[in-house]
Design a protein around this motif. Structure first.
Motif, short mmCIF file in Angstrom:
data_model
loop_
_atom_site.label_atom_id
_atom_site.label_comp_id
_atom_site.label_asym_id
_atom_site.label_seq_id
_atom_site.Cartn_x
_atom_site.Cartn_y
_atom_site.Cartn_z
N ASP A 128 2.13 13.81 10.23
CA ASP A 128 1.66 12.71 11.31
C ASP A 128 1.09 12.43 11.30
OD1 ASP A 128 1.57 12.48 13.70
OD2 ASP A 128 1.11 13.57 15.41
N VAL A 129 0.55 11.23 10.59
CA VAL A 129 -0.79 10.81 9.94
C VAL A 129 -1.63 10.78 10.95
CG1 VAL A 129 1.35 8.83 8.53
CG2 VAL A 129 -0.19 8.23 10.43
N LYS A 130 -1.48 11.01 12.33
CA LYS A 130 -2.69 10.98 12.95
C LYS A 130 -3.53 12.40 12.45
CE LYS A 130 -1.87 8.37 16.95
NZ LYS A 130 -1.16 8.25 18.84
N LYS A 131 -2.25 13.25 11.97
CA LYS A 131 -3.28 14.77 11.50
C LYS A 131 -2.95 15.24 10.12
CE LYS A 131 -1.51 16.13 15.99
NZ LYS A 131 -0.25 17.28 16.69
N ALA A 132 -2.05 14.37 9.82
CA ALA A 132 -1.81 15.25 7.61
C ALA A 132 -2.91 13.72 7.10
CB ALA A 132 -0.84 14.55 8.13
N SER A 133 -2.95 14.67 6.14
CA SER A 133 -4.17 14.12 5.08
C SER A 133 -3.63 13.24 3.98
CB SER A 133 -5.06 15.56 4.95
OG SER A 133 -5.87 14.96 3.54
N ALA A 134 -3.57 12.68 3.86
CA ALA A 134 -3.17 11.88 2.40
C ALA A 134 -3.60 12.51 1.17
CB ALA A 134 -3.18 10.40 2.37
N VAL A 135 -3.30 12.69 0.07
CA VAL A 135 -3.14 13.27 -1.32
C VAL A 135 -3.98 12.71 -2.23
CG1 VAL A 135 -3.01 15.34 -0.30
CG2 VAL A 135 -1.33 13.86 -1.49
N GLY A 136 -3.63 11.28 -2.27
CA GLY A 136 -3.26 10.17 -3.44
C GLY A 136 -2.49 9.15 -2.12
N GLY A 137 -2.32 8.02 -3.52
CA GLY A 137 -2.33 6.61 -3.18
C GLY A 137 -3.18 6.01 -3.28
N ASP A 138 -3.19 4.88 -1.81
CA ASP A 138 -4.09 3.75 -2.20
C ASP A 138 -5.77 4.74 -1.18
OD1 ASP A 138 -3.67 1.39 -2.92
OD2 ASP A 138 -1.52 1.41 -1.80
N TYR A 139 -5.25 6.31 -0.82
CA TYR A 139 -6.65 5.99 0.27
C TYR A 139 -6.47 7.56 0.27
CZ TYR A 139 -3.17 5.75 4.17
OH TYR A 139 -2.15 5.88 4.61
N THR A 140 -6.87 8.38 0.35
CA THR A 140 -7.19 9.90 0.44
C THR A 140 -7.36 10.38 2.33
OG1 THR A 140 -9.03 10.63 -0.15
CG2 THR A 140 -7.55 10.92 -1.93
N GLY A 141 -7.62 11.71 2.52
CA GLY A 141 -7.33 11.69 3.85
C GLY A 141 -6.26 11.62 4.87
N VAL A 142 -7.46 12.09 6.33
CA VAL A 142 -6.75 11.92 7.67
C VAL A 142 -6.84 9.83 8.32
CG1 VAL A 142 -6.54 12.15 10.12
CG2 VAL A 142 -6.14 13.75 8.15
N ALA A 172 0.90 -1.03 0.00
CA ALA A 172 -0.14 0.33 0.09
C ALA A 172 0.73 1.21 0.20
CB ALA A 172 -0.81 0.16 1.25
N ARG A 173 0.54 2.39 -0.70
CA ARG A 173 0.80 3.44 -0.72
C ARG A 173 0.05 4.81 -0.48
NH1 ARG A 173 -0.24 0.31 -4.44
NH2 ARG A 173 2.32 -0.59 -4.83
N ALA A 174 0.74 5.86 0.13
CA ALA A 174 0.21 6.82 0.19
C ALA A 174 0.65 8.09 0.00
CB ALA A 174 -0.63 7.06 1.90
N PHE A 175 0.52 9.50 -0.55
CA PHE A 175 1.13 10.63 -0.88
C PHE A 175 0.99 11.40 -0.23
CE2 PHE A 175 0.28 8.54 -5.06
CZ PHE A 175 1.82 7.80 -5.43
N TYR A 176 1.92 11.93 0.07
CA TYR A 176 1.78 13.57 1.62
C TYR A 176 2.08 14.73 1.28
CZ TYR A 176 -0.03 10.21 5.08
OH TYR A 176 -1.44 9.02 5.81
N TRP A 177 2.65 16.08 1.40
CA TRP A 177 3.28 17.54 1.56
C TRP A 177 3.42 16.98 3.32
CZ3 TRP A 177 4.42 19.08 -2.77
CH2 TRP A 177 3.90 18.74 -3.47
N ALA A 178 4.65 17.17 3.11
CA ALA A 178 5.27 18.11 4.25
C ALA A 178 4.89 18.83 4.73
CB ALA A 178 6.78 17.78 4.63
#
Length: 432
Positions: free
Chosen positions: A71-85, A58-64
């Motif tokens: 911090d995946v508890k707060k950061a929102s994934a912008v793409g990959g296998d899912y989006t959002g927090v 699985a993979r998820a894309f983020y912006w630092a």
């Protein structure tokens, strides 16, 4: 049990932290990265190799953020296998390289799943050898806590494995069963034992000297298993719980209806009529509803959708095969996914609850989850939408959408444990 330490490789000053590094497979972990460039694009990538040597990824894309952190508890994934927090998205979105392959842990005592988490300094869809991670960490996901004992059961007719928590007990007793594919699946039993339940993972077909196919469901076998579990000095009586999924759910409901030992039943995505193989218990005989194979649908991946193959449970043909829930000595918790493609599980559960109320019983609870599929398992388990069943010529479709299914697993797992403790008494505790 000695746990090996996590191996971590760091490049430059970037750090990837996964806490804890050793945990139960149904428990959350905290994933963070520091030392990145502000607003840097990154990929978090997870992978594991199962016991059949099939890789899941699985993979998820983020912006630092402005501090160069994620911090995946707060950061929102912008793409990959899912989006959002989605703090545990890298686990419940794992997908197999081999089509129609289901992730099942079979050696629940001897080894964990090793999950490798990689941090890449750009958006990487499919990591290759030329993609060097900025940091990597391998964590362990166990299906049993230290001290839980596994006891092979081969007593009379009964076949299975008993998982007993450490300590003197007594512990609430539970019988755990899976579906019509047969064999012995133990990961849910071992996880429940890790929460303080004494759990018998019970096989009923296609295991050792049991019949390869289920020509008849004879409840005397399951009664024998219940009596065997209650005789154990560490099992608290006088009543037991039972949990089952699919065919196991149907049997669990029948056990609750006919066996005095069962005071709490958890029925996950099953029917409330006897299907195919008839049910027998001493002088009681309930015929099975016939399948309608012409009602199979084949989806775009070539998998069978069996949602309609047993017809409408409101039809006259089903009435002689209804399991008499009104005879239950205890309480029943129905757990259903509204996108279950194996059965119309929600309708079956609703009809059973209505029948119980008609007879003056208010002993049923329904947990219904929109967009969840058939295989509702413990939290963090990847969604399996299609897999092979022994004896089928094509894979079977199970349904479900990834994020709602993950939410259903997390919520139902807590509710199942609450339900069992409510009716069986408090569980013991054992922590990694």
């Amino acid at each position: 049990m000695d746990f090996p330490r996590c191996h971590r490789r760091l490049i430059t000053m970037v750090q990837l932290m996964v806490t804890p590094e050793i945990s139960l497979a149904d428990s959350p972990v905290w994933i963070r990265a520091v030392g990145l460039t502000p607003s840097q694009p990154v990929t978090l990538h997870s992978s594991l190799i199962d016991e059949k040597n099939v890789k899941f990824e699985a993979r998820a894309f983020y912006w630092a953020n402005e501090a160069g952190e994620i911090d995946v508890k707060k950061a929102s994934a912008v793409g990959g296998d899912y989006t959002g927090v989605c703090p545990m998205g890298l686990f419940w979105s794992l997908k197999p390289e081999k089509m129609f392959h289901r992730l099942i842990k079979r050696d629940v005592i001897g080894s964990p799943f090793h999950v490798q988490i990689n941090l890449f300094g750009s958006f990487v869809m499919m990591p290759s050898e030329k993609d060097t991670p900025l940091a990597t960490c391998t964590i362990e996901r166990w299906f049993v806590t230290p001290g839980v004992e596994q006891i092979k059961i081969k007593d009379g007719q009964v076949r299975g494995s008993l998982f007993m928590p450490p300590g003197p007990g007594p512990f609430p007793g539970v019988i755990d069963m899976f579906g019509g594919g047969g064999g012995l699946i133990k990961f849910r039993a071992s996880l429940l034992a890790s929460k303080g339940f004494a759990v018998l993972a019970l096989a009923y077909m296609a295991y050792e000297d049991l019949p390869q196919t289920l020509a008849e469901v004879n409840l005397e076998y399951f009664e024998e298993a219940a009596k065997l579990l209650l005789k154990h000095p560490k099992v608290r009586g006088p009543g037991l719980g039972v949990i089952g999924v699919s065919k196991g759910s149907e049997i669990a409901l029948a056990m609750a209806s006919f066996l005095v030992q069962i005071v709490a039943a958890v029925c996950i995505n099953g029917t409330t009529t006897v299907n195919d193989a008839p049910l027998r218990f001493r002088d009681i005989y309930i015929p099975g509803v016939c399948y309608y194979p012409e009602k199979f649908l084949i989806n775009s991946m070539g998998a069978l959708d069996g949602h309609e193959i047993i017809g409408d449970p409101r039809d006259e043909a089903h009435q002689a095969s209804v399991i008499p829930l009104e005879k239950a000595h205890g309480s029943v918790l129905f757990v259903v996914g509204e996108d279950d493609r194996g059965f119309n599980s929600k309708l079956f559960a609703e009809l059973a609850i209505a029948r119980a109320k008609k007879y003056g019983k208010n002993n049923c609870t329904l947990l219904s989850y929109p967009k969840a599929g058939h295989l509702i398992e413990p939290p963090c388990s990847p969604l399996c939408t299609c897999s092979w069943i022994p004896g089928y010529m094509k894979p079977t479709q199970w349904g479900g959408e990834m994020e709602p299914h993950a939410q259903a697993q997390e919520h139902s797992w807590k509710e199942i444990q609450k339900f069992l403790e409510l009716h069986l008494g408090p569980a013991g505790s054992s922590n990694v």
